[in-house]
Enzyme design. Structure first.
Site, PDB file in Angstrom:
ATOM      1  N   ASN A  95     -79.541  -6.867 -58.613  1.00  0.00           N
ATOM      2  CA  ASN A  95     -79.471  -6.720 -57.147  1.00  0.00           C
ATOM      3  C   ASN A  95     -79.819  -5.302 -56.695  1.00  0.00           C
ATOM      4  OD1 ASN A  95     -77.236  -5.262 -57.923  1.00  0.00           O
ATOM      5  ND2 ASN A  95     -75.748  -6.406 -56.704  1.00  0.00           N
TER       6      ASN A  95
ATOM      7  N   GLU B 167     -73.256  -0.706 -55.524  1.00  0.00           N
ATOM      8  CA  GLU B 167     -73.703  -2.026 -55.090  1.00  0.00           C
ATOM      9  C   GLU B 167     -74.391  -1.922 -53.724  1.00  0.00           C
ATOM     10  OE1 GLU B 167     -73.703  -4.351 -57.131  1.00  0.00           O
ATOM     11  OE2 GLU B 167     -71.744  -5.012 -57.833  1.00  0.00           O
TER      12      GLU B 167
ATOM     13  N   HIS C 142     -78.567  -2.473 -57.989  1.00  0.00           N
ATOM     14  CA  HIS C 142     -77.520  -1.442 -58.103  1.00  0.00           C
ATOM     15  C   HIS C 142     -77.869  -0.434 -59.199  1.00  0.00           C
ATOM     16  CE1 HIS C 142     -75.060  -4.122 -61.049  1.00  0.00           C
ATOM     17  NE2 HIS C 142     -75.350  -3.042 -61.727  1.00  0.00           N
TER      18      HIS C 142
ATOM     19  N   ASP D 186     -70.539   5.336 -65.019  1.00  0.00           N
ATOM     20  CA  ASP D 186     -69.524   4.447 -64.443  1.00  0.00           C
ATOM     21  C   ASP D 186     -68.600   3.842 -65.497  1.00  0.00           C
ATOM     22  OD1 ASP D 186     -71.464   2.886 -65.611  1.00  0.00           O
ATOM     23  OD2 ASP D 186     -72.036   1.818 -63.806  1.00  0.00           O
TER      24      ASP D 186
END
Ligand code: GLP
Length: 242
Positions: free
Chosen positions: A136, A143, A138, A67
């Site tokens: 979280n 996400e 990801h 990414d």
């Protein structure tokens, strides 16, 4: 999913690097998927050392990063491209033309993302994808969402990710709010997956990834359906699964 609980960060980093090195030795023209974030830095340190010792060779290795932030030029000191050169590429014998990091300044992201998928496929697919995980859940920048994204795409970052990653920027307003990332599908098509996780702030996500339902609201849970995943979890991050 093979889960290896490690005594500390150093052990996690060494074991993950050894696993990657063992795979690299099996195949010429290895295609390696790479990750950013603070967690894999130690793994990269071990790979650099192994390369220096002549144990592993990057001459014919192609890399694809997961990414990149949208809106940061590749030479920006917080871009993932810059991070990869500072933490790995500058210190190993990889050829520049074999390095691929998503571009955060595309004018047509749809076309760019399709091109990235095509380049991975043309290289023969990812032999191994290294992953970290956000607090979280990801992976890459996938996400929590309503569905698992199939291919490389752009995403809006959640408030919690912007907050987590603000530690690398002068102020929170400087953190980009969107990114381009391989999809969950891209990651799942890798032949082998190695994840590194450390720190108590990841303990809940580790538990949900391993024992919770497979759901796009916990992106890393998708890995439960992959046939060859090894997760190296440092003790603090493993405290809810011990
Ligand atoms: C970023 C990256 C992820 C990474 C995560 C965790 O958001 N996009 O690939 O896993 O950070 O970072 P850290 O290892 O610093 O906790």
């Amino acid at each position: 999913m093979r889960v290896v609980i490690c005594e500390n960060y150093a052990e996690m980093s060494r074991l993950a690097a050894e696993e990657i090195a063992a795979e690299m030795k099996k195949k010429k023209n290895f295609v390696l998927g790479l990750a950013t974030g603070s967690t894999p830095v130690g793994t990269y340190g071990n790979l650099i050392e192994m390369n220096k010792q002549g144990e592993i060779d990057f001459t014919d290795v192609k890399t694809f990063n997961l990414d990149e932030y949208c809106g940061l030029y590749p030479n920006h000191d917080q871009s993932f491209n810059y991070f990869m050169y500072m933490n790995l590429f500058n210190y190993i014998n990889i050829k520049n033309e074999n390095v691929h990091v998503p571009f955060g300044f595309a004018t047509d992201y749809d076309a760019w993302c399709k091109g990235y998928e095509a380049a991975i496929a043309e290289a023969g697919g990812l032999d191994l994808q290294l992953l970290g995980m956000g607090s979280n859940g990801h992976i890459g920048f996938n996400e929590p969402a309503e569905e698992f994204a199939e291919i490389t795409h752009t995403v809006e970052l959640t408030e919690s990710t912007i907050k987590d990653n603000s530690r690398f920027f002068a102020k929170i307003e400087d953190v980009p709010t969107s990114a381009v990332t391989m999809g969950i599908g891209t990651i799942m098509r890798a032949k082998k997956i190695v994840m590194v996780v450390n720190g108590a702030n990841k303990a809940k996500a580790v538990k949900e990834m391993i024992n919770g339902p497979v759901t796009p609201s916990m992106p890393a849970s998708a890995l439960q359906n992959h046939p060859d995943v090894t997760v190296f979890v440092e003790k603090e991050a493993a405290k809810e699964i011990m």
